[in-house]
Enzyme design. Structure first.
Site, short mmCIF file in Angstrom:
data_model
loop_
_atom_site.label_atom_id
_atom_site.label_comp_id
_atom_site.label_asym_id
_atom_site.label_seq_id
_atom_site.Cartn_x
_atom_site.Cartn_y
_atom_site.Cartn_z
N GLY A 75 -7.81 -9.32 11.64
CA GLY A 75 -7.13 -9.55 10.18
C GLY A 75 -8.30 -9.47 9.41
N ARG A 76 -8.65 -10.73 8.86
CA ARG A 76 -9.64 -10.53 7.64
C ARG A 76 -10.75 -9.75 7.82
NH1 ARG A 76 -6.13 -14.03 7.15
NH2 ARG A 76 -5.45 -15.28 5.28
N LYS A 98 5.49 -11.95 16.43
CA LYS A 98 4.07 -12.68 16.38
C LYS A 98 4.07 -14.01 16.39
CE LYS A 98 -0.25 -11.73 14.02
NZ LYS A 98 -0.84 -13.21 13.96
N ASN A 139 -4.58 -11.96 19.11
CA ASN A 139 -4.97 -12.09 17.62
C ASN A 139 -5.81 -13.30 17.44
OD1 ASN A 139 -3.55 -12.84 14.81
ND2 ASN A 139 -5.07 -11.72 14.72
N GLY A 140 -6.77 -13.31 16.60
CA GLY A 140 -7.41 -14.62 16.40
C GLY A 140 -8.84 -14.66 16.88
N HIS A 175 -1.17 -14.88 18.24
CA HIS A 175 -2.25 -15.39 17.62
C HIS A 175 -2.77 -16.76 18.54
CE1 HIS A 175 -4.23 -17.00 13.77
NE2 HIS A 175 -5.03 -17.49 14.70
N PRO A 227 -1.00 -8.10 9.08
CA PRO A 227 -0.38 -8.25 8.15
C PRO A 227 -0.91 -9.18 7.15
CG PRO A 227 0.89 -9.04 9.63
CD PRO A 227 -0.15 -8.21 10.31
N MET A 228 -1.40 -9.03 5.98
CA MET A 228 -1.84 -10.03 5.02
C MET A 228 -1.40 -10.02 3.78
SD MET A 228 -5.89 -9.62 6.33
CE MET A 228 -6.11 -7.90 6.61
N CYS A 250 8.93 -22.47 13.58
CA CYS A 250 7.43 -22.41 13.31
C CYS A 250 7.05 -21.28 12.55
CB CYS A 250 6.41 -22.15 14.85
SG CYS A 250 4.74 -22.34 14.44
#
Length: 462
Positions: free
Chosen positions: A317-318, A221, A294-295, A254, A68-69, A163
């Site tokens: 992601g990106r 997440k 993720n990451g 992440h 999700p972005m 967080c």
């Protein structure tokens, strides 16, 4: 003028898992709750829902998902992504629960999506259980395949904030969390905390509220830590609290912590070191759960490397936005084992043009407009001949084009026909050794309050 031809994506697939031998299977056991009812040591007894489509037919599991972005993974991007990949799991932008509740008479603008987008996950944000429940109820009829929660909190001297989730951390560069100073009084969008058991309890309550108002799975997440609160045990405390007190069986991890020392959002996606060993240790210590990594994973070759090492799923992601063709066009064949569909950029753009022109102005004057719909194709020719001229043509076309058809006719003259018509070749190479040393870096097994979780699980199953 560009000429187009239609195509259809092939829906059958052979899982990537069927064609690989997993290393360390005894350690990183699979528990794909999307396909199987799992045994759980949880004290929570509510039914764990499965992903289903058309009765008994299930979607392929989320081996690959697009993160999700904000401002990027809207319904238009997801439509484009689905034309490229049939099997990738797609996430919405975050929608605040309050937005859904207060826009009850205008929900289509925020929640509507085409049936072809399945499987798609809705991400809701909020910290008010009543609003979260109501938002989930309102969203239920739209048929999302999973609900993902983001929390909202206010930071001041009387409140210890939970967080942030990575993409809002990425947007705002970090948040005052653990012990807010008196001067802190700003309101932020937050996610779940791996850093405090009391906050894990609230997340569990929120996840239970969502599950009570939907019949699809729910997920969480989080990053692996925050500043000095980055121990593996603190992360595990949070996971244990949430899954033992809610129906949550899917966690997206992440693999970076967040730094709150004033660095930029981009630096918070780059500077904190990746600790993939935390992710793989979670597979070892919570074998009844499903974890998505993720990451720092930027191509399909690295996705496959993570899966070979035992990952249940991978979220990108990106990279999937900046380079959608070279990422998504290989997902079905390389990750899910589908035969090549013969998809080309020209065919995708033909179908996207039909969609885009059909939805222009649907939600009021000039909403969406050509710019809203065409921004997602600006990265479609990443690193290809003519890409720079294509983008310059787009800048000019934004000023006067009123349909997607006219926009594409004016911009695609910069792209050679062979680029438009070639099918995906071999997936680009990546760091296939990215996870080779992860086993040697695993932290010691998790123990909760002096209780060995593995022994506790074995005793329960005995």
């Amino acid at each position: 003028m560009a000429k187009f031809a239609g195509y259809s994506l092939i829906t059958s697939f052979t899982s990537f898992y069927d064609s690989i031998t997993l290393r360390n299977c005894h350690k990183f056991s699979f528990a794909m709750c999307h396909n199987t009812i799992i045994r759980s040591s949880s004290t929570y007894t509510q039914k764990v829902h499965l992903h289903k489509k058309n009765g008994d037919n299930r979607y392929p599991p989320p081996l690959f998902s697009v993160a999700p972005m904000m401002d990027w993974t809207d319904t238009h991007y997801r439509t484009l992504a689905r034309l490229i990949s049939k099997h990738a799991w797609l996430y919405t932008e975050m929608l605040a629960a309050e937005t859904i509740v207060y826009q009850e008479e205008n929900l289509d603008k925020f929640l509507e999506f085409t049936p072809e987008q399945h499987p798609v996950v809705l991400q809701i944000g909020g910290n008010n259980l009543k609003n979260i429940a109501k938002a989930t109820q309102l969203a239920h009829s739209y048929g999302y395949d999973e609900i993902n929660l983001k929390l909202k909190g206010k930071s001041n001297n009387n409140f210890t904030v939970i967080c942030v989730k990575s993409d809002f951390l990425d947007t705002y560069g970090g948040i005052q969390l653990w012990m807010p100073e008196p001067k802190s009084s700003r309101t932020w969008m937050l996610w779940c905390s791996p850093y405090a058991k009391s906050k894990g309890k609230f997340v569990a309550e929120a996840m239970s509220v969502i599950a009570d108002n939907t019949d699809v799975p729910v997920s969480v997440k989080c990053r692996i830590g925050l500043d000095d609160h980055d121990s593996y045990n603190e992360l595990c405390d949070f996971i244990y609290k949430v899954y033992s007190q809610s129906p949550t069986r899917h966690f997206i991890i992440h693999s970076r912590k967040a730094l709150l020392n004033g660095i930029s959002p981009a630096d918070n996606r780059r500077i904190p070191p990746l600790k993939y060993e935390y992710y793989y240790a979670l597979l070892r210590d919570f074998p009844d759960l499903t974890f998505t990594i993720n990451g720092g994973i930027n191509c399909v070759a690295e996705v496959k490397a993570a899966l070979r090492e035992g990952a249940h799923g991978v979220m990108v992601g990106r990279a999937a936005y900046y380079n959608p063709w070279n990422i998504l066009a290989h997902v079905d064949t390389e990750v899910y084992g589908s035969p090549c569909s013969g998809v080309t950029r020209r065919k995708v753009l033909e179908q996207y043009q039909v969609y885009a022109d059909s939805i222009l102005g649907k939600y009021g004057k000039d909403r969406p407009n050509v710019r809203d719909l065409s921004k997602h194709v600006l990265n479609f020719f990443h690193s290809e001949p003519g890409n720079g001229q294509f983008k310059r043509n787009a800048d000019a076309a934004f000023r006067h084009c009123t349909t997607m058809k006219s926009f594409l006719e004016e911009t695609l003259v910069a792209i050679p026909d062979w680029v438009l018509d070639k099918t995906p070749g071999d997936a680009s190479s990546g760091r296939e050794d990215l996870f080779d040393n992860v086993e040697s870096l695993l932290p010691p097994p998790y123990k909760s309050e002096g209780i060995d979780v593995e022994l506790e699980r074995e005793a329960q199953y005995a």
